[in-house]
Design an enzyme around this catalytic site. Structure first.
Site, PDB file in Angstrom:
ATOM      1  N   LYS A 190       0.825  -1.209   0.000  1.00 13.05           N
ATOM      2  CA  LYS A 190       0.000   0.000   0.000  1.00 13.05           C
ATOM      3  C   LYS A 190       0.865   1.268   0.000  1.00 13.05           C
ATOM      4  O   LYS A 190       2.081   1.204   0.148  1.00 13.05           O
ATOM      5  CB  LYS A 190      -0.972  -0.038   1.190  1.00 13.05           C
ATOM      6  CG  LYS A 190      -1.933  -1.248   1.139  1.00 13.05           C
ATOM      7  CD  LYS A 190      -3.089  -1.054   0.177  1.00 13.05           C
ATOM      8  CE  LYS A 190      -3.774  -2.312  -0.316  1.00 13.05           C
ATOM      9  NZ  LYS A 190      -4.521  -3.087   0.640  1.00 13.05           N
TER      10      LYS A 190
HETATM   11  C1  LIG Z   1      -5.583  -4.172   0.973  1.00 14.62           C
HETATM   12  C2  LIG Z   1      -7.041  -3.935   1.046  1.00 14.62           C
HETATM   13  C3  LIG Z   1      -7.774  -4.163   2.214  1.00 14.62           C
HETATM   14  C4  LIG Z   1      -7.217  -4.890   3.405  1.00 14.62           C
HETATM   15  O1  LIG Z   1      -6.132  -4.303   3.981  1.00 14.62           O
HETATM   16  P1  LIG Z   1      -5.329  -5.108   5.109  1.00 14.62           P
HETATM   17  O2  LIG Z   1      -4.543  -4.056   5.790  1.00 14.62           O
HETATM   18  O3  LIG Z   1      -4.479  -6.112   4.386  1.00 14.62           O
HETATM   19  O4  LIG Z   1      -6.319  -5.758   5.999  1.00 14.62           O
HETATM   20  C5  LIG Z   1      -9.092  -3.780   2.260  1.00 14.62           C
HETATM   21  N1  LIG Z   1      -9.700  -3.228   1.194  1.00 14.62           N
HETATM   22  C6  LIG Z   1      -9.058  -3.030   0.030  1.00 14.62           C
HETATM   23  C7  LIG Z   1      -9.782  -2.404  -1.116  1.00 14.62           C
HETATM   24  C8  LIG Z   1      -7.709  -3.404  -0.091  1.00 14.62           C
HETATM   25  O5  LIG Z   1      -7.075  -3.240  -1.257  1.00 14.62           O
END
Ligand SMILES: *Cc1c(COP(=O)(O)O)cnc(C)c1O
Length: 422
Positions: A190
């Site tokens: 991210k």
């Molecule tokens: C990555 C992601 C999540 C989950 O994030 P985590 O921190 O891995 O729990 C939720 N929603 C979307 C759209 C994502 O891309």
């Protein structure tokens, strides 16, 4: 062709991340502690939120938010099929139903004109997903939520740092009476990466307090301090909570990443602009929405395009193929790019196509026709601040060469005229 593989995603880690982590290790405070608290304070400031609660994933943040709004078995929560597993699974944790609403074709975000017909007396909340880092239509969603007494839990996993008009995603909604929380992800790929991690932002004291307690075993406030000098051995369990706290090792990395988040965003923006100007050259490709921010007017949004004032986080660069101009499909193009040493991905396989949701609710692909159609032609290209200019050029050359190689032969103007004459 490149001689080394370009990964689809890589975190941007520098000396400050190492320094913070070393400090935690040397201090002996390796789980939730002073760095987690400092990260919360600085993150809250950066998005103009009153409260920020550091947790170990965005999934955890969304679970806590739904618990705090008192979601019950049999309730319904509106979201889109065009998202990651986490957005809907947290609704299923409660034995509640994720009610899917199709997306807008131009930007992959939930189509607000379809939300009202999905509302029933059981609907408790809407989870808009700001896909790729471009915000959903929050003004419309907010007024619907106000009319029907619904909560809004934003899945902002892609949306840091994003602005909806002038407002940071993470800040309160225009209507502060709506129960509201914003959930960010700091997963490895991210825009702000702590390995695993997440943040829940809200301006509402009751939601913040409940989430803070439930994130750490349902024990009374500031339980993390019980091993510090100012702490006490005494605590009380007030509910059966979860184990969702962020470690100081992750938070230290978060502090280092937060300090350079704007520089990283600017670099992604620059990469997006470079991609856009290259991929605009062929009708076989459709560049992502948000492009109007950089290269003149939006090339395919209608005249009401409202995206102009938003700040795109550019977590993803979601290119689309105009398949009727190509002799290969998306999967074949991904394989070709791999042989050219370019890593790519697809966002997302819509939820209703997955066996669990398909079988549970009896979905067919055409139940959400826009999501299904756009999924088949979507291709996510690498976009991260560690990419060099050469990396960006390598992606462009590989894509453009393959598009040229696999384009359908277009009838020349002369031939076309002949066809029409016949
Ligand atoms: C990555 C992601 C999540 C989950 O994030 P985590 O921190 O891995 O729990 C939720 N929603 C979307 C759209 C994502 O891309």
């Amino acid at each position: 062709m490149r001689n080394s593989f370009l990964p689809f995603a890589l975190p941007d880690i520098g000396a400050n991340e190492y320094a913070h982590i070393q400090e935690s290790l040397e201090s002996g405070w390796i789980t939730t502690g002073p760095k987690a608290r400092q990260f919360e304070t600085l993150f809250a400031d950066s998005v103009n939120a009153k409260h920020a609660i550091a947790v170990n994933s965005c999934t955890a943040a969304m679970h806590l938010a739904l618990e705090a709004i008192d979601l019950q078995e049999g309730d319904e929560v509106i979201t889109t099929p065009y998202t990651f597993a986490a957005t809907a699974e947290v609704v299923r944790y409660f034995n509640a139903k994720p009610v899917l609403v199709d997306i807008q074709p131009h930007d992959f975000n939930i189509d607000p004109t379809l939300i009202e017909e999905a509302i029933t007396p059981k609907t408790k909340a809407i989870i808009p997903v700001h896909i790729a880092g471009l915000p959903a239509d929050l003004d419309t969603i907010t007024s619907i939520a106000a009319n029907y007494n619904l909560a809004i839990i934003e899945d902002a996993a892609h949306a840091f740092p994003t602005k909806y008009k002038e407002r940071m995603i993470g800040a309160p909604l225009m209507d502060e009476s709506i129960p509201h929380a914003v959930c960010f992800s700091f997963y490895a790929t991210k825009t702000l990466a702590t390995g695993e991690g997440g943040m829940l932002c809200t301006n509402q004291d009751n939601i913040a307090e409940r989430c803070r307690i439930m994130a750490l075993h349902g024990i009374s406030k500031d339980a993390w301090k019980r091993y510090s000098a100012e702490g006490s051995w005494y605590y009380e369990i007030v509910a059966p909570g979860y184990k969702y706290n962020m470690t100081d090792i992750a938070a230290g990395m978060g502090l280092a990443q937060l300090a350079k988040a704007e520089r990283m965003r600017q670099r992604r923006h620059e990469i997006a602009a470079t991609y856009n100007s290259a991929f605009q050259q062929t009708t076989a490709l459709q560049i992502p929405c948000g492009a109007e921010n950089m290269v003149g007017n939006c090339v395919y949004c209608d005249e009401d395009c409202q995206h102009q004032p938003h700040q795109h986080a550019w977590h993803l660069y979601m290119l689309r193929l105009n398949l009727d101009e190509l002799v290969i499909d998306r999967a074949q193009l991904i394989e070709e790019l791999k042989t050219q040493n370019i890593g790519t991905s697809v966002h997302f396989i819509p939820l209703h196509l997955h066996p669990y949701y398909r079988d549970l609710y009896g979905y067919t692909p055409q139940d959400f026709p826009i999501a299904y159609r756009e999924f088949q032609r979507e291709l996510s290209l690498p976009i991260y601040s560690k990419m060099s200019d050469q990396d960006v050029q390598d992606v462009i050359s590989a894509v453009m060469d393959l598009i040229q190689q696999f384009s359908k032969p277009q009838p020349s103007t002369k031939n076309r005229a002949k066809v029409i004459a016949i």
